[in-house]
Motif scaffolding. Structure first.
Motif, PDB file in Angstrom:
ATOM      1  N   THR A 110       0.783  -1.181   0.014  1.00  0.00           N
ATOM      2  CA  THR A 110      -0.095   0.164   0.040  1.00  0.00           C
ATOM      3  C   THR A 110       0.679   1.335  -0.132  1.00  0.00           C
ATOM      4  OG1 THR A 110      -1.882   1.066   1.134  1.00  0.00           O
ATOM      5  CG2 THR A 110      -0.155   0.150   2.606  1.00  0.00           C
ATOM      6  N   LEU A 111       0.416   2.338  -0.776  1.00  0.00           N
ATOM      7  CA  LEU A 111       0.954   3.490  -0.646  1.00  0.00           C
ATOM      8  C   LEU A 111       0.893   4.120   0.694  1.00  0.00           C
ATOM      9  CD1 LEU A 111       0.356   4.842  -4.087  1.00  0.00           C
ATOM     10  CD2 LEU A 111       2.354   3.741  -3.525  1.00  0.00           C
ATOM     11  N   THR A 112       1.938   4.804   1.387  1.00  0.00           N
ATOM     12  CA  THR A 112       1.909   5.601   2.398  1.00  0.00           C
ATOM     13  C   THR A 112       1.855   7.186   2.029  1.00  0.00           C
ATOM     14  OG1 THR A 112       4.038   5.489   3.015  1.00  0.00           O
ATOM     15  CG2 THR A 112       2.561   3.983   3.880  1.00  0.00           C
ATOM     16  N   LYS A 113       2.772   7.545   0.972  1.00  0.00           N
ATOM     17  CA  LYS A 113       2.722   8.938   0.784  1.00  0.00           C
ATOM     18  C   LYS A 113       3.280   9.201  -0.803  1.00  0.00           C
ATOM     19  CE  LYS A 113       4.644  13.296   2.681  1.00  0.00           C
ATOM     20  NZ  LYS A 113       5.395  13.753   3.902  1.00  0.00           N
ATOM     21  N   VAL A 114       2.700  10.197  -1.276  1.00  0.00           N
ATOM     22  CA  VAL A 114       3.182  10.352  -2.844  1.00  0.00           C
ATOM     23  C   VAL A 114       3.512  11.974  -2.786  1.00  0.00           C
ATOM     24  CG1 VAL A 114       2.527  10.605  -5.028  1.00  0.00           C
ATOM     25  CG2 VAL A 114       1.677   8.789  -3.814  1.00  0.00           C
ATOM     26  N   GLU A 115       4.920  12.214  -3.018  1.00  0.00           N
ATOM     27  CA  GLU A 115       5.249  13.614  -3.385  1.00  0.00           C
ATOM     28  C   GLU A 115       5.674  13.743  -4.778  1.00  0.00           C
ATOM     29  OE1 GLU A 115       7.596  14.588   0.740  1.00  0.00           O
ATOM     30  OE2 GLU A 115       7.775  12.596  -0.001  1.00  0.00           O
ATOM     31  N   ALA A 116       5.438  15.064  -5.027  1.00  0.00           N
ATOM     32  CA  ALA A 116       5.881  15.405  -6.446  1.00  0.00           C
ATOM     33  C   ALA A 116       6.546  16.648  -6.481  1.00  0.00           C
ATOM     34  CB  ALA A 116       4.587  15.434  -7.328  1.00  0.00           C
ATOM     35  N   LEU A 117       7.697  16.732  -7.357  1.00  0.00           N
ATOM     36  CA  LEU A 117       8.305  18.028  -7.594  1.00  0.00           C
ATOM     37  C   LEU A 117       7.687  18.694  -8.853  1.00  0.00           C
ATOM     38  CD1 LEU A 117      10.837  19.976  -7.091  1.00  0.00           C
ATOM     39  CD2 LEU A 117      12.137  18.405  -8.706  1.00  0.00           C
ATOM     40  N   ILE A 118       7.095  19.937  -8.378  1.00  0.00           N
ATOM     41  CA  ILE A 118       6.237  20.495  -9.627  1.00  0.00           C
ATOM     42  C   ILE A 118       6.875  21.726  -9.720  1.00  0.00           C
ATOM     43  CG2 ILE A 118       4.154  19.393  -8.689  1.00  0.00           C
ATOM     44  CD1 ILE A 118       3.435  22.145  -7.376  1.00  0.00           C
ATOM     45  N   GLN A 119       6.688  22.346 -10.988  1.00  0.00           N
ATOM     46  CA  GLN A 119       7.376  23.556 -11.550  1.00  0.00           C
ATOM     47  C   GLN A 119       6.378  24.414 -12.443  1.00  0.00           C
ATOM     48  OE1 GLN A 119      11.278  22.932 -13.391  1.00  0.00           O
ATOM     49  NE2 GLN A 119      11.078  24.796 -14.540  1.00  0.00           N
ATOM     50  N   ASN A 120       6.399  25.728 -12.422  1.00  0.00           N
ATOM     51  CA  ASN A 120       5.865  26.589 -13.043  1.00  0.00           C
ATOM     52  C   ASN A 120       6.815  27.498 -13.756  1.00  0.00           C
ATOM     53  OD1 ASN A 120       6.304  28.526 -11.253  1.00  0.00           O
ATOM     54  ND2 ASN A 120       3.989  28.956 -10.870  1.00  0.00           N
ATOM     55  N   SER A 121       6.433  28.336 -14.544  1.00  0.00           N
ATOM     56  CA  SER A 121       7.558  29.356 -15.174  1.00  0.00           C
ATOM     57  C   SER A 121       8.064  30.211 -14.395  1.00  0.00           C
ATOM     58  CB  SER A 121       6.569  30.266 -16.141  1.00  0.00           C
ATOM     59  OG  SER A 121       5.621  31.094 -15.296  1.00  0.00           O
ATOM     60  N   ALA A 122       7.851  30.109 -12.926  1.00  0.00           N
ATOM     61  CA  ALA A 122       8.485  31.037 -12.031  1.00  0.00           C
ATOM     62  C   ALA A 122       9.434  30.173 -10.942  1.00  0.00           C
ATOM     63  CB  ALA A 122       7.603  31.722 -11.116  1.00  0.00           C
ATOM     64  N   CYS A 123       8.749  29.078 -10.674  1.00  0.00           N
ATOM     65  CA  CYS A 123       9.820  28.359  -9.444  1.00  0.00           C
ATOM     66  C   CYS A 123       9.190  26.831  -9.504  1.00  0.00           C
ATOM     67  CB  CYS A 123       9.440  29.017  -8.222  1.00  0.00           C
ATOM     68  SG  CYS A 123       7.776  28.988  -7.533  1.00  0.00           S
ATOM     69  N   SER A 124       9.853  26.259  -8.514  1.00  0.00           N
ATOM     70  CA  SER A 124       9.525  24.753  -8.465  1.00  0.00           C
ATOM     71  C   SER A 124       9.526  24.618  -6.884  1.00  0.00           C
ATOM     72  CB  SER A 124      10.523  23.729  -8.999  1.00  0.00           C
ATOM     73  OG  SER A 124      11.893  24.022  -8.321  1.00  0.00           O
ATOM     74  N   LYS A 125       8.610  23.496  -6.566  1.00  0.00           N
ATOM     75  CA  LYS A 125       8.352  23.168  -5.338  1.00  0.00           C
ATOM     76  C   LYS A 125       8.036  21.821  -5.076  1.00  0.00           C
ATOM     77  CE  LYS A 125       4.131  25.507  -5.150  1.00  0.00           C
ATOM     78  NZ  LYS A 125       3.208  26.498  -4.445  1.00  0.00           N
ATOM     79  N   THR A 126       7.986  21.035  -3.856  1.00  0.00           N
ATOM     80  CA  THR A 126       7.577  19.925  -3.701  1.00  0.00           C
ATOM     81  C   THR A 126       6.417  19.861  -2.869  1.00  0.00           C
ATOM     82  OG1 THR A 126       9.998  19.010  -3.631  1.00  0.00           O
ATOM     83  CG2 THR A 126       8.309  17.391  -2.540  1.00  0.00           C
ATOM     84  N   CYS A 127       5.402  19.210  -3.268  1.00  0.00           N
ATOM     85  CA  CYS A 127       4.260  18.965  -2.762  1.00  0.00           C
ATOM     86  C   CYS A 127       3.797  17.688  -2.577  1.00  0.00           C
ATOM     87  CB  CYS A 127       2.928  19.806  -3.430  1.00  0.00           C
ATOM     88  SG  CYS A 127       3.522  21.356  -3.940  1.00  0.00           S
ATOM     89  N   THR A 128       2.917  17.306  -1.382  1.00  0.00           N
ATOM     90  CA  THR A 128       2.213  15.903  -1.214  1.00  0.00           C
ATOM     91  C   THR A 128       0.909  15.771  -2.060  1.00  0.00           C
ATOM     92  OG1 THR A 128       3.168  15.828   1.064  1.00  0.00           O
ATOM     93  CG2 THR A 128       1.423  14.450   0.607  1.00  0.00           C
ATOM     94  N   ALA A 129       1.079  14.744  -2.720  1.00  0.00           N
ATOM     95  CA  ALA A 129      -0.162  14.558  -3.499  1.00  0.00           C
ATOM     96  C   ALA A 129      -1.086  13.785  -2.797  1.00  0.00           C
ATOM     97  CB  ALA A 129       0.137  13.961  -4.797  1.00  0.00           C
TER      98      ALA A 129
END
Length: 213
Positions: free
Chosen positions: A93-112
């Motif tokens: 089973t999954l316990t956590k999913v995180e994604a490194l996301i980016q737009n035109s200005a910056c990037s950050k890591t968020c929990t999905a």
């Protein structure tokens, strides 16, 4: 780690104590199947309480894989696809999913988060870079199509995904036969359980309950 020979010995000993006259004489392949049934039930019960009980969390530490990185496929739409059928371990089973996301200005890591409702486009749960909100769904395929994560985006891209999960325990194998699922053959070496030996009695007790003597 529990040696498979010890699992067999303790189960046979317990069967004799429970009902030495009426309990059947199980073959090694049958004992393996019964032990595996007991292990899976024991593990499933623990996993269902994961993150709600510290003692259970401690038991499952050896099975918790933290932040294994996967590169998502390039999407044709705003949905990114991540293959979790090829993880380093078979996941339970999954316990956590995180994604490194980016737009035109910056990037950050968020929990999905797992979006179980079919309607994902609402003002409260739709994808959002500003709010660090990434809904995902699990997609199941056939034998040729492993399980996938579908991550929904809006005005941003996903560069990588890190998944944390509970891996499946190892299926023990005594040896000397070919398993029905084809996982082990007549020439396969014995395989021990990867569960800590301090939980041996719990495994045996659960297996006896599965036998229902």
């Amino acid at each position: 780690m529990i040696p498979v020979t010890k699992l067999h010995h303790e189960l046979k000993l317990s069967l004799d104590k429970v009902d030495s006259l009426n309990s059947p004489n199980f073959l090694p392949n049958e004992i393996d199947a019964l032990l595996w049934r007991g292990i899976k039930k024991w593990f499933k019960d623990l996993a269902s309480q994961y993150e709600h009980n510290k003692a259970i969390n401690d038991k499952l530490v050896p099975f918790h894989i933290i932040r294994e990185e996967i590169i998502p496929s390039n999407p044709e739409t705003d949905v990114y696809v991540v293959n979790i059928g090829n993880l380093n371990h078979e996941y339970f089973t999954l316990t956590k999913v995180e994604a490194l996301i980016q737009n035109s200005a910056c990037s950050k890591t968020c929990t999905a988060y797992n979006m179980r409702d079919n309607n994902i486009e609402t003002q409260y749960n739709n994808s959002s870079f500003d709010w660090c909100r990434i809904p995902y769904k699990l997609g199941y395929g056939n034998a040729l199509n492993p399980t996938y994560l579908h991550l929904y985006t809006d005005d941003f891209q996903i560069n990588s995904v890190k998944v944390s999960y509970l891996k499946e325990p190892i299926e023990p194998f005594y040896g000397g036969y070919t398993s029905l699922n084809g996982k082990y053959t007549l020439n396969s070496s014995a395989v021990n359980s990867d569960i800590d030996e301090i939980y041996l009695n719990e495994i045996i007790k659960q297996t006896l309950q599965e036998i229902k003597l």
